[in-house]
Design a protein around this motif. Structure first.
Motif, PDB file in Angstrom:
ATOM      1  N   UNK A   4       0.843  -1.209   0.000  1.00 56.80           N
ATOM      2  CA  UNK A   4       0.000   0.000   0.000  1.00 56.80           C
ATOM      3  C   UNK A   4       0.870   1.247   0.000  1.00 56.80           C
ATOM      4  N   UNK A   5       1.924   1.214   0.821  1.00 58.34           N
ATOM      5  CA  UNK A   5       2.836   2.366   0.896  1.00 58.34           C
ATOM      6  C   UNK A   5       3.461   2.654  -0.466  1.00 58.34           C
ATOM      7  N   UNK A   6       3.825   1.602  -1.184  1.00 54.66           N
ATOM      8  CA  UNK A   6       4.466   1.771  -2.496  1.00 54.66           C
ATOM      9  C   UNK A   6       3.502   2.317  -3.539  1.00 54.66           C
ATOM     10  N   UNK A   7       2.196   2.104  -3.335  1.00 55.25           N
ATOM     11  CA  UNK A   7       1.193   2.632  -4.259  1.00 55.25           C
ATOM     12  C   UNK A   7       0.919   4.116  -4.024  1.00 55.25           C
ATOM     13  N   UNK A   8       1.148   4.580  -2.824  1.00 63.22           N
ATOM     14  CA  UNK A   8       0.823   5.957  -2.444  1.00 63.22           C
ATOM     15  C   UNK A   8       1.870   6.936  -2.971  1.00 63.22           C
ATOM     16  N   UNK A   9       1.458   8.169  -3.141  1.00 60.96           N
ATOM     17  CA  UNK A   9       2.420   9.225  -3.471  1.00 60.96           C
ATOM     18  C   UNK A   9       3.420   9.332  -2.319  1.00 60.96           C
ATOM     19  N   UNK A  10       4.688   9.481  -2.658  1.00 56.95           N
ATOM     20  CA  UNK A  10       5.749   9.480  -1.647  1.00 56.95           C
ATOM     21  C   UNK A  10       5.478  10.472  -0.524  1.00 56.95           C
ATOM     22  N   UNK A  11       4.977  11.650  -0.858  1.00 56.15           N
ATOM     23  CA  UNK A  11       4.783  12.696   0.147  1.00 56.15           C
ATOM     24  C   UNK A  11       3.380  12.711   0.748  1.00 56.15           C
ATOM     25  N   UNK A  12       2.602  11.669   0.507  1.00 55.89           N
ATOM     26  CA  UNK A  12       1.268  11.611   1.113  1.00 55.89           C
ATOM     27  C   UNK A  12       1.408  11.368   2.616  1.00 55.89           C
ATOM     28  N   UNK A  13       0.383  11.746   3.350  1.00 53.65           N
ATOM     29  CA  UNK A  13       0.410  11.574   4.806  1.00 53.65           C
ATOM     30  C   UNK A  13       0.579  10.113   5.205  1.00 53.65           C
ATOM     31  N   UNK A  14      -0.191   9.230   4.570  1.00 49.39           N
ATOM     32  CA  UNK A  14      -0.127   7.815   4.947  1.00 49.39           C
ATOM     33  C   UNK A  14       1.223   7.193   4.595  1.00 49.39           C
TER      34      UNK A  14
END
Length: 133
Positions: free
Chosen positions: A71-81
């Motif tokens: 999930x982390x790898x799918x998110x934008x790097x600078x997103x909160x999560x």
């Protein structure tokens, strides 16, 4: 929000709450507590440090971080999560290198050391003729 991310945030929230209580207890020790309470307060601070550390290094937290890596790898790097996951993973991995009892004893010793330092400081001021009261 996924169930795993929600549970991770719950655990991290509890850790944060324990650290905030520890800060409040430390402030009280430094400003209001009579000297005779130092040993008991050191024990309290050690307990809070141990509990916080045990949650941070828990197998459950490690499993959640592993489960959430895709999930982390799918998110934008600078997103909160994504940022939360990176910081939590770094903190978890770093803390796992320190036994909980050592973390508690470091907190206890620091708390007792503060009292000894304050006593020495007050003695030095008194010897120099300075009265802060």
């Amino acid at each position: 929000m996924s169930e795993a991310l929600g549970r991770l945030k719950d655990i991290l929230g509890t850790i944060h709450d324990l650290e905030r209580v520890s800060s409040l207890v430390a402030w009280d020790q430094e400003t209001m507590m009579p000297p005779q309470g130092a040993e008991g307060r050191a024990d309290q601070r050690a307990t809070l440090a141990r509990l916080s550390h045990e949650l941070l290094v828990s197998d459950e937290l490690g499993r959640l971080l592993d489960e959430l890596r895709p999930r982390e790898e799918e998110l934008a790097y600078d997103s909160d999560d994504a940022s939360l996951l990176r910081v939590a993973r770094r903190d978890h991995e770093k803390a796992r290198r320190v036994p909980a009892e050592l973390r508690a004893e470091l907190s206890r010793a620091g708390s007792l050391g503060l009292g000894a330092w304050l006593d020495a400081f007050e003695t030095t001021l008194h010897a120099a003729g300075v009265d802060l009261r």
